[in-house]
Design a protein around this motif. Structure first.
Motif, short mmCIF file in Angstrom:
data_model
loop_
_atom_site.label_atom_id
_atom_site.label_comp_id
_atom_site.label_asym_id
_atom_site.label_seq_id
_atom_site.Cartn_x
_atom_site.Cartn_y
_atom_site.Cartn_z
N ALA A 52 1.03 -1.07 -0.08
CA ALA A 52 0.05 -0.02 -0.04
C ALA A 52 0.85 1.39 -0.09
O ALA A 52 0.50 2.14 -0.74
CB ALA A 52 -1.02 0.03 1.28
N ALA A 53 1.93 1.22 0.74
CA ALA A 53 2.75 2.30 0.96
C ALA A 53 3.56 2.65 -0.47
O ALA A 53 3.66 3.82 -0.86
CB ALA A 53 4.11 2.07 2.04
N SER A 54 3.97 1.60 -1.25
CA SER A 54 4.55 1.66 -2.45
C SER A 54 3.72 2.30 -3.61
O SER A 54 4.09 3.21 -4.27
CB SER A 54 5.01 0.51 -3.00
N LEU A 55 2.27 2.12 -3.59
CA LEU A 55 1.32 2.26 -4.32
C LEU A 55 1.03 3.60 -4.20
O LEU A 55 0.70 4.45 -5.10
CB LEU A 55 0.14 1.24 -4.34
N GLU A 56 0.88 4.01 -2.74
CA GLU A 56 0.55 5.55 -2.63
C GLU A 56 1.75 6.41 -3.10
O GLU A 56 1.40 7.68 -3.23
CB GLU A 56 0.45 5.59 -1.07
N LYS A 57 2.99 6.19 -2.92
CA LYS A 57 4.08 6.70 -3.49
C LYS A 57 4.10 6.58 -5.10
O LYS A 57 5.04 7.40 -5.65
CB LYS A 57 5.30 6.21 -3.04
N GLY A 58 3.33 5.77 -5.58
CA GLY A 58 3.29 5.57 -7.25
C GLY A 58 4.50 4.83 -7.82
O GLY A 58 4.89 4.94 -8.77
N ASP A 59 5.10 4.01 -6.76
CA ASP A 59 6.09 3.10 -7.07
C ASP A 59 5.53 1.84 -7.23
O ASP A 59 5.47 0.63 -6.80
CB ASP A 59 7.32 2.74 -5.91
N TYR A 60 5.03 1.71 -8.87
CA TYR A 60 4.37 0.42 -9.03
C TYR A 60 5.27 -0.95 -9.39
O TYR A 60 4.75 -2.02 -8.88
CB TYR A 60 3.37 0.64 -10.18
N GLY A 61 6.40 -0.56 -9.72
CA GLY A 61 7.36 -1.68 -9.82
C GLY A 61 7.64 -2.32 -8.48
O GLY A 61 7.66 -3.59 -8.30
N LYS A 62 7.91 -1.43 -7.53
CA LYS A 62 8.22 -2.21 -6.06
C LYS A 62 7.09 -2.84 -5.66
O LYS A 62 6.99 -3.82 -5.01
CB LYS A 62 8.73 -0.79 -5.16
N ALA A 63 5.66 -2.18 -5.72
CA ALA A 63 4.43 -2.71 -5.25
C ALA A 63 4.20 -4.05 -5.95
O ALA A 63 3.75 -5.26 -5.30
CB ALA A 63 3.34 -1.86 -5.76
N TRP A 64 4.70 -4.11 -7.13
CA TRP A 64 4.57 -5.57 -8.09
C TRP A 64 5.44 -6.56 -7.44
O TRP A 64 5.01 -7.64 -7.13
CB TRP A 64 4.67 -5.34 -9.59
N THR A 65 6.57 -6.20 -7.19
CA THR A 65 7.56 -7.22 -6.36
C THR A 65 6.97 -7.57 -5.18
O THR A 65 6.85 -8.85 -4.81
CB THR A 65 8.84 -6.52 -6.49
N GLU A 66 6.70 -6.62 -4.21
CA GLU A 66 6.07 -7.08 -3.04
C GLU A 66 4.91 -7.88 -2.88
O GLU A 66 4.64 -8.73 -2.14
CB GLU A 66 6.11 -5.71 -2.33
N ALA A 67 4.01 -7.46 -3.72
CA ALA A 67 2.74 -8.08 -4.07
C ALA A 67 3.04 -9.59 -4.49
O ALA A 67 2.26 -10.63 -4.07
CB ALA A 67 1.64 -7.32 -4.73
N GLY A 68 3.83 -9.58 -5.28
CA GLY A 68 4.23 -10.97 -5.90
C GLY A 68 4.84 -12.15 -4.96
O GLY A 68 4.64 -13.08 -5.14
N LYS A 69 5.41 -11.27 -3.85
CA LYS A 69 6.00 -12.27 -2.72
C LYS A 69 4.87 -12.67 -1.69
O LYS A 69 5.16 -13.60 -0.69
CB LYS A 69 7.12 -11.48 -2.01
#
Length: 193
Positions: A52-69
């Protein structure tokens, strides 16, 4: 009203003074809300706080990696939403371009491209931005939008000098004729109406 000017009266004015430089909130607000809405909603699941924090910052690549784990239904929804992100982002940009806002559309793609690195299909965002910049029709749209903004200022100056609504409308009609074959035509027409 149109672009900021220190000499413009941003308060009330008589309709007879002309309203060509004012935006109609009934059309402007829904467009702004839609074009600024988050492309991916942050999950509320506490286990996905970092996503959620990554998405709120607009860091979609990081959010993708974290959600995939992560595991679970909420993580799967985020992964799916991020998988659809390139398509939705391109659709949003195309919609803004079609609404006569090519600079906003291009800037949105350019800003989004580095934030999506790592998301499948992210390269399509950068490719679209580069293709638009090379396209002669898009270049004409950008030039027209620049001219539209300058005409906003000119119309406001004319209104301040007590030009008639017909004189101001003539200014806009000339610009509409010049850009009638572009998405800017509707945006220009809204200034006439």
């Amino acid at each position: 009203p149109g672009p900021f000017s220190p000499t413009h009266n941003y308060g009330y004015k008589a309709v007879s003074a002309g309203l060509a430089d004012w935006h109609d909130p009934a059309t402007w607000l829904p467009e702004r809300i839609e074009s600024t809405r988050p492309l991916v909603e942050a999950p509320r699941d506490p286990a996905l706080a970092s996503v959620a924090a990554s998405l709120e910052k607009g860091d979609y690549g990081k959010a993708w990696t974290e959600a995939g784990k992560s595991s679970g239904e909420a993580a799967a929804k985020v992964v799916q939403a991020l998988s659809d992100l390139p398509k939705r982002a391109l659709e949003r940009a195309e919609k803004r371009r079609a609404a006569g806002c090519p600079r906003e559309a291009l800037d949105g793609l350019k800003k989004l491209a580095p934030r999506m690195k790592g998301v499948p299909g992210a390269e399509s965002i950068d490719e679209a931005a580069k293709a638009w910049e090379k396209d002669a029709g898009f270049k004409k749209e950008l030039a027209g939008e620049k001219e539209l903004l300058a005409t906003d200022v000119r119309a406001a100056e004319m209104a301040a000098k007590k030009a008639t609504p017909e004189q101001i409308a003539a200014l806009w009609r000339a610009l509409e004729t010049k850009y009638q074959e572009t998405p800017l035509a509707a945006r220009i027409r809204s200034r006439i109406e």
